[in-house]
Scaffold this motif. Structure first.
Motif, mmCIF file in Angstrom:
data_model
loop_
_atom_site.group_PDB
_atom_site.id
_atom_site.type_symbol
_atom_site.label_atom_id
_atom_site.label_comp_id
_atom_site.label_asym_id
_atom_site.label_seq_id
_atom_site.Cartn_x
_atom_site.Cartn_y
_atom_site.Cartn_z
ATOM 1 N N PRO A 68 68.393 -65.522 47.635
ATOM 2 C CA PRO A 68 67.552 -67.010 47.254
ATOM 3 C C PRO A 68 66.429 -66.367 46.638
ATOM 4 O O PRO A 68 65.808 -65.368 46.982
ATOM 5 N N ARG A 119 63.497 -68.054 46.687
ATOM 6 C CA ARG A 119 62.364 -68.240 47.767
ATOM 7 C C ARG A 119 62.996 -68.367 48.948
ATOM 8 O O ARG A 119 63.624 -69.462 49.382
ATOM 9 N N SER A 129 62.739 -69.082 52.997
ATOM 10 C CA SER A 129 62.064 -69.865 53.897
ATOM 11 C C SER A 129 61.563 -68.848 55.210
ATOM 12 O O SER A 129 62.330 -68.023 55.382
ATOM 13 N N LEU A 134 69.150 -71.525 51.273
ATOM 14 C CA LEU A 134 68.272 -72.119 50.317
ATOM 15 C C LEU A 134 67.668 -73.201 50.891
ATOM 16 O O LEU A 134 68.375 -74.276 51.109
ATOM 17 N N LEU A 156 65.311 -76.527 49.886
ATOM 18 C CA LEU A 156 64.705 -77.176 48.773
ATOM 19 C C LEU A 156 63.944 -78.077 49.021
ATOM 20 O O LEU A 156 64.158 -78.882 49.970
ATOM 21 N N GLU A 181 60.843 -80.188 43.426
ATOM 22 C CA GLU A 181 60.508 -78.507 43.130
ATOM 23 C C GLU A 181 62.045 -77.919 42.820
ATOM 24 O O GLU A 181 62.700 -77.825 43.633
ATOM 25 N N ASN A 193 64.399 -74.710 42.467
ATOM 26 C CA ASN A 193 64.861 -73.449 43.361
ATOM 27 C C ASN A 193 66.052 -72.786 42.654
ATOM 28 O O ASN A 193 66.891 -73.443 42.255
ATOM 29 N N GLU A 194 66.038 -71.434 42.853
ATOM 30 C CA GLU A 194 67.020 -70.612 42.332
ATOM 31 C C GLU A 194 67.731 -69.771 43.348
ATOM 32 O O GLU A 194 67.017 -69.243 44.333
ATOM 33 N N TYR A 237 70.735 -72.710 39.421
ATOM 34 C CA TYR A 237 69.604 -73.641 39.571
ATOM 35 C C TYR A 237 69.924 -74.790 40.370
ATOM 36 O O TYR A 237 70.731 -75.650 40.047
ATOM 37 N N HIS A 244 67.866 -78.439 41.821
ATOM 38 C CA HIS A 244 66.801 -79.222 41.764
ATOM 39 C C HIS A 244 66.990 -80.808 42.352
ATOM 40 O O HIS A 244 67.911 -81.439 41.803
#
Length: 347
Positions: free
Chosen positions: A17, A19, A21, A50, A52, A56, A58-59, A107, A109
């Motif tokens: 991921p 980003r 957590s 991941l 979300l 926003e 996230n990838e 991707y 969203h």
């Protein structure tokens, strides 16, 4: 990972991921979703989860490495119980040379209205808003041939509201998923009040205040609002009303008023005859014995006493209301003064 066939393993895949957590989404005090924690979810590595936030992006990076000494062709597929429109897959192609590595990007969203959209409540699941989803990426090697192999990687998608209030807590509380979701309740309750207070200055500035507040601001500074004025003109005049009061009866005050109405520049660095708003005093001392000579400088009678001329040169023809301009001049000039008005329209 799953391999079909007894031959050598052809690829190795890894999910990363973009980003990560700070908290494990199903750990700590996450009691609200305890019923939804399945064995498959618990077996999913925390690093492959991941989180979300609605609105926003996230990838998730999918790394594929070719373990063979020959080129291979790949195909990709994403499965899961989440809406498929949330995800898009970006790849660098489908050919992978021996020993090379390829990165594909998932991707994600989630719509910004996720928590407010009532359609997200699924009938048949106790009409409860789903926050945890299971997903899987499937990579096929040489699809459609007898050497076809399949590699799979599971990961979890967790929809969580972003809470800025978490920044005020010690780091140890960031590791508990329930704390962030609990604080979001208070943030949604009190943050609109805080935002209104932080932007209160905009409500008190006539240039940015809502239209409904303009009469109040005009009354505050004792300014008379007329329906004939356009909204931008009213805002500028209310904002500088006190300054106009201070300069009333002077050339600077009249020029400033005409500038706010017409939008013409003040041209402070130009001679009076070259200004877009020209105000020329026509009276002089007249013929004074011992001070005047016969010739061009001698003016018998001295012209009209306390008289001045106003010359306006608008940029666009017929863009000024002459009657309104005269009302402005009559309001701003001293009562004993007279004047001439000339509006020189272009062309």
């Amino acid at each position: 990972m799953v391999q079909i066939g007894s031959w050598q393993k052809s690829i190795e895949i890894q999910l990363t991921p973009m980003r990560i957590s700070e908290s494990a989404p199903v750990a700590g005090l996450d009691l609200a979703d305890a019923e939804n924690i399945t064995n498959a979810t618990l077996d999913t590595p925390v690093g492959s989860n991941l989180v979300l936030h609605p609105g926003e992006p996230n990838e998730m990076i999918l790394q594929v490495k070719n373990l063979l000494q020959q080129s291979i062709r790949l195909s990709w597929r994403i499965e899961g119980d989440f809406p498929i429109e949330w995800c898009q897959l970006g790849t660098e192609g489908n050919e992978l040379v021996p020993g090379a590595q390829m990165d594909a990007v998932l991707y994600f969203h989630v719509p910004a209205s996720f928590f407010e959209d009532q359609e997200a409540l699924r009938v048949g699941k106790k009409e409860k808003l789903e926050l945890n989803y299971r997903s899987r990426v499937i990579v096929k090697v040489d699809p459609g041939t007898e050497y076809e192999q399949i590699e799979e990687a599971d990961f979890g998608l967790y929809i969580r509201p972003y809470s800025a209030y978490m920044e005020f807590l010690p780091q140890m509380y960031h590791e508990v998923d329930f704390i962030g979701r609990f604080l979001k309740i208070f943030e949604q309750t009190y943050q609109p009040i805080v935002d209104s207070f932080n932007t209160m200055w905009a409500n008190l500035d006539p240039l940015t205040a809502p239209k409904a507040l303009l009469p109040f601001l005009a009354h505050w500074v004792g300014w008379s609002v007329e329906a004939s004025w356009e909204m931008p003109q009213q805002r500028r005049l209310i904002r500088r009303a006190v300054e106009l009061y201070r300069w009333r009866g002077t050339r600077n005050g009249l020029r400033l008023y005409l500038h706010l109405y017409t939008g013409l520049p003040l041209d402070e660095d130009l001679p009076e005859s070259d200004k877009r708003i020209g105000i020329i005093e026509a009276f002089g001392p007249g013929f004074v014995l011992g001070a005047a000579d016969l010739g061009e400088r001698a003016v018998l009678g001295g012209g009209k006493p306390y008289h001045f001329s106003v010359r306006l040169r608008p940029i666009h023809p017929n863009s000024l209301d002459e009657e309104l301009v005269r009302r402005i001049i009559d309001q701003e000039k001293p009562a004993f003064c007279t004047y001439d008005l000339s509006i020189e329209n272009p062309g």
